[in-house]
Design a protein around this motif. Structure first.
Motif, PDB file in Angstrom:
ATOM      1  N   LEU A  48       6.167  -8.080  -0.417  1.00  0.00           N
ATOM      2  CA  LEU A  48       5.456  -7.724   0.808  1.00  0.00           C
ATOM      3  C   LEU A  48       4.912  -6.300   0.738  1.00  0.00           C
ATOM      4  O   LEU A  48       3.733  -6.061   1.039  1.00  0.00           O
ATOM      5  CB  LEU A  48       6.386  -7.866   2.014  1.00  0.00           C
ATOM      6  N   LYS A 158      -2.760  -5.947  10.504  1.00  0.00           N
ATOM      7  CA  LYS A 158      -2.164  -6.921   9.604  1.00  0.00           C
ATOM      8  C   LYS A 158      -0.875  -7.447  10.236  1.00  0.00           C
ATOM      9  O   LYS A 158      -0.150  -6.699  10.895  1.00  0.00           O
ATOM     10  CB  LYS A 158      -1.903  -6.312   8.237  1.00  0.00           C
ATOM     11  N   TYR A 160       2.560  -9.771   9.343  1.00  0.00           N
ATOM     12  CA  TYR A 160       3.414 -10.431   8.349  1.00  0.00           C
ATOM     13  C   TYR A 160       4.273 -11.453   9.064  1.00  0.00           C
ATOM     14  O   TYR A 160       4.912 -11.148  10.078  1.00  0.00           O
ATOM     15  CB  TYR A 160       4.303  -9.408   7.647  1.00  0.00           C
ATOM     16  N   LEU A 191       0.856 -13.036   4.833  1.00  0.00           N
ATOM     17  CA  LEU A 191       0.236 -11.849   5.400  1.00  0.00           C
ATOM     18  C   LEU A 191      -1.145 -12.236   5.926  1.00  0.00           C
ATOM     19  O   LEU A 191      -1.945 -12.839   5.210  1.00  0.00           O
ATOM     20  CB  LEU A 191       0.107 -10.744   4.352  1.00  0.00           C
TER      21      LEU A 191
END
Length: 198
Positions: A48, A158, A160, A191
């Protein structure tokens, strides 16, 4: 880092998480032995943060189902400007505050609240959101809907998502574009990037 919300945290048999990069690389932080606590594995976490290598520094992060705080603390170690960790279990939240205080100069806040209730308070936009809710609780659709509709995401935020493997992805806002998608055992992690809607 998600945790089940059934059962309380206990002080016996604490575990730990390890920061794997950045300012506090190698630092170990204690984690309460709480039912359902499911830390993101180091392997998944490393993948990640490789994905996010150029996005972390200076960003505002929200760790919505914080649990051990593994993702939020890793973001702080790697230069996030600020991290808000939201955790429902009061004892787990107290441990998050102790861990935050042990990181010199870390700009963070721990909120002891139910994640979906928190998303119904006045919003401030975040650049990065970690969503790792308790498995088998169907919390993702509502959390994603509130994040998108209530002003919690910056224009190009963004997001996750870590979830249990299933036959289909949960319904997500149409303007979230999938950037990365991997699987480790029974865990799927992805993501997304928000595309601004006029």
């Amino acid at each position: 880092m998600a945790k089940a919300k059934t059962g309380g945290a206990t002080a016996s048999g604490p575990g730990q998480i390890r920061l794997i990069g950045g300012q506090w690389r190698g630092r170990k932080l204690p984690v309460l032995n709480s039912e359902g606590l499911r830390p993101t594995s180091d392997r998944v976490k490393e993948t990640l943060f490789n994905w996010l290598m150029f996005d972390i520094r200076g960003c505002r992060c929200l760790d919505l189902f914080a649990g051990s705080g593994s993702l939020g603390f890793e973001a702080l170690s790697r230069g996030a400007a600020e991290v808000v960790l939201v955790e429902q279990d009061a004892k787990v939240a107290q441990q998050l505050r102790r861990n935050l205080a042990s990181l010199p100069g870390a700009r963070g806040e721990v909120v002891n609240a139910d994640a979906l209730d928190y998303l119904q308070t006045p919003a401030t936009p975040f650049d990065l959101v970690f969503l790792d809710p308790p498995f088998h609780r169907e919390l993702l659709p509502a959390a994603c809907r509130w994040l998108e509709q209530a002003g919690w995401l910056s224009d190009a935020a963004k997001i996750y998502i870590e979830r249990e493997q299933g036959p289909a992805s949960p319904p997500l806002p149409a303007n979230w574009r999938l950037l990365k998608d991997k699987q480790a055992g029974q865990v799927c992690y992805q993501l997304y990037q928000r595309e601004h809607v006029e």
